[in-house]
Design an enzyme around this catalytic site. Structure first.
Site, PDB file in Angstrom:
ATOM      1  N   ASP A 276     -83.687  14.830   3.140  1.00 23.16           N
ATOM      2  CA  ASP A 276     -83.473  13.506   2.572  1.00 23.16           C
ATOM      3  C   ASP A 276     -83.767  13.503   1.079  1.00 23.16           C
ATOM      4  O   ASP A 276     -84.743  14.107   0.622  1.00 23.16           O
ATOM      5  CB  ASP A 276     -84.391  12.503   3.288  1.00 23.16           C
ATOM      6  CG  ASP A 276     -84.135  11.077   2.869  1.00 23.16           C
ATOM      7  OD1 ASP A 276     -82.992  10.614   3.025  1.00 23.16           O
ATOM      8  OD2 ASP A 276     -85.081  10.417   2.389  1.00 23.16           O
TER       9      ASP A 276
ATOM     10  N   GLU B  93     -78.911  15.980   1.505  1.00 24.40           N
ATOM     11  CA  GLU B  93     -78.356  14.756   0.963  1.00 24.40           C
ATOM     12  C   GLU B  93     -78.623  14.797  -0.545  1.00 24.40           C
ATOM     13  O   GLU B  93     -79.761  14.632  -0.985  1.00 24.40           O
ATOM     14  CB  GLU B  93     -79.029  13.535   1.578  1.00 24.40           C
ATOM     15  CG  GLU B  93     -78.514  12.234   0.986  1.00 24.40           C
ATOM     16  CD  GLU B  93     -79.453  11.067   1.213  1.00 24.40           C
ATOM     17  OE1 GLU B  93     -78.959   9.950   1.428  1.00 24.40           O
ATOM     18  OE2 GLU B  93     -80.683  11.263   1.151  1.00 24.40           O
TER      19      GLU B  93
END
Length: 559
Positions: A202, A243
């Site tokens: 993330d 990401e």
């Protein structure tokens, strides 16, 4: 190299939230026991890798991304024993598992932060980023405009301001601190030992930046290399999927020039231009993004997606391009989020138009890289715009036409199931679509099966072919002396596309999905008819890619 050596290159990834997928114990919240019971469904769909959103202990103020304990399973999802049982069943079915690695920040409820704020001499004090005064630029870099007003918040107990790139309840970790880096490796090692095949990381750009008041922007890509080296020592097959919504020119820094950092990245540049193309029929930005992301190390791979659990981020489009996408897919203010994105599900965005849905999925499965699906999109699930922020697209999976869509037998559930006349569970559910040979679910299963038999897309080199129709995207993939051609019509009008294929044995194109084969005309081009929003896949010179092509009879595609 065998296609099995780098398993992720030809994978089909399916992203889901345990909380919203299947409740087995009747408390209204999805759990690992329920998910385990649905693994056979996923295998039947053709999924080879499941990406699990956070399931760790958390106050759940941000859908679990505010982690309080990186080494556990939230009680609402079961126990570590339930997780291990789930992993064993996934392995038996040949399904790999990726878990979210959310180590840019923690929850304020984390014992690390609680000890850090309580005692200046705490071992954990320097694990976070502090300042005696609120910096003048405390409004810079806000991630959630309209929901967030600062990146520095005063903690009364500590008597200092702490930095948080996201919400105030998510203090950032100081990832330049050696003990924090060591802890990240311990977290990775823990889950690898339980059998996961890697991590979806993330907020990677924020993870690697140096944080603090008055610090000029610095990034340390060596952190990614350290994580990759640790990963490979512990498990030679595990991967890191990032990401990282960065310009294409920066992507090589994340992969590493030698491919020694990340193996996979979500392709945000293509995703944003793909929706612009779907909205306008203008393919130039999409083709540009495909060319810009062409370069990558040999062992690295892009992951393509349509929708995810977040908003459709359009932040890197021009204001004019973004407005056109808003007008087409999110014209109402309530459909938009953070001044840059659309918070709707795929089916409502495309007007529940089966032709456009099939076009979008055909693109997803034929763009150069690995496809990733969001749970529920395979049945055309809708959204609930009454729910706040991103939660509108995170409703429970719809399994049957029964109460709560077959998600749970509880009286009350974690989020209401869609219940409107178009996308409600009585009309959109797995059970009914499974019985219907023409359903979106069964169509998607056939598409996935065909895609897995076309490794040219994942492993090969691609060429964008010139055509006479600017709204048609034609691409050719070449790999191991075989070629595949895909053609997609982004306009609503019927088109006759002329294209020269430009490779060996290109006199014959054999349709992958039906019998509308094509032979080259006298002008040296193929003339391919496409209805509005139609698509076609062709094998060049033969019906499949399993034969030695050196002596293939081009007059008989089935020989």
């Amino acid at each position: 190299m065998s296609i099995d050596d780098l398993w992720y290159k030809n994978a089909v990834i399916y992203c889901l939230d345990v909380e919203k997928y299947q409740d087995a114990n009747g408390d209204g919240v999805g759990d690992f026991e329920g998910l385990m019971r649905r693994l056979d469904y996923l295998q039947g769909l053709g999924v080879t890798c499941v990406w699990l959103q956070p399931f760790y202990p958390s106050p759940n103020r941000d859908n679990g991304y505010d982690v309080a304990d990186f080494y556990g399973v939230s009680d609402k999802h079961g126990s570590l024993g339930d997780f291990v049982a789930f992993m064993e069943h996934a392995e038996a079915l040949g399904i790999r598992v990726l878990v979210d690695l959310v180590v840019n920040h923690t929850s304020v409820d984390s014992p690390w932060f609680q000890q850090a704020r309580a005692d200046p001499g705490s071992f954990f004090r320097d694990w976070y980023v502090w300042s005696d005064m609120r910096p003048k630029n405390h409004k810079d870099g806000i991630v959630f405009p309209g929901q967030q007003t600062t990146t520095w918040t005063k903690d009364k107990r500590a008597g200092k301001y702490y930095f948080h790139r996201f919400y105030a309840h998510q203090p950032d970790l100081n990832t330049w601190h050696p003990y924090v880096r060591a802890e990240i490796q311990k977290i990775m090692g823990f889950w690898l030992q339980l059998g996961v095949s890697g991590f979806r990381m993330d907020a990677v750009p924020f993870l690697i930046e140096k944080k603090g008041a008055g610090i000029d922007r610095q990034v340390d890509f060596n952190l990614l290399k350290e994580m990759r080296e640790f990963l490979q020592w512990r498990s030679g097959e595990a991967i890191l999927l990032a990401e990282a919504n960065v310009p294409p020119a920066e992507s090589m820094e994340y992969f590493g020039d030698e491919g020694d950092r990340l193996q996979m990245m979500l392709n945000f540049p293509v995703n944003q231009r793909l929706f612009y193309a779907l909205a306008t029929g203008d393919l130039d930005p999409l083709i540009g993004a495909l060319e810009d992301t062409r370069s990558r190390p040999r062992n690295a791979q892009w992951v393509h997606f349509l929708r995810s659990h977040d908003e459709l981020d359009l932040g890197r489009l021009t204001p004019e391009q973004r407005k056109k996408v808003f007008d087409a897919f999110g014209p109402e203010k309530r459909m938009q989020l953070y001044d840059r994105g659309i918070r709707r599900r795929l089916a409502p965005m495309l007007g529940n138009d089966r032709r456009r849905l099939e076009l979008a999925f055909s693109l997803l499965f034929s763009l150069p890289g690995t496809p990733m699906m969001q749970y529920g999109d395979e049945i055309g699930i809708g959204d609930n715009l009454r729910l706040p922020e991103r939660e509108c697209a995170r409703t429970p999976m719809q399994w049957t036409a029964g109460r709560h869509g077959g998600f749970s037998r509880a009286r009350r559930i974690v989020r209401p199931v869609i219940n409107d006349k178009v996308y409600g569970c009585r009309r959109v559910n797995v059970a009914d679509q499974r019985r219907d040979p023409q359903s979106l679910l069964n169509w998607t299963e056939r598409m996935i099966r065909a895609r897995k038999e076309c490794p040219e897309i994942s492993w090969g080199n691609f060429v964008v072919l010139r055509t006479n129709v600017p709204e048609v995207l034609a691409m050719r993939y070449d790999w191991r002396n075989t070629s595949l051609v895909t053609v997609h019509n982004f306009s609503s009008a019927k088109q006759t596309v002329r294209a020269k294929i430009g490779c060996a044995r290109d006199g014959l194109l054999v349709e992958v999905f039906d019998g509308r084969h094509s032979k080259v005309r006298n002008d040296g081009a193929h003339h391919i008819e496409l209805e509005g929003h139609a698509w076609r896949w062709f094998r060049v010179g033969g019906a499949d890619n399993a034969l030695d092509r050196s002596d293939l009879d081009l007059t008989n595609p089935m020989r």
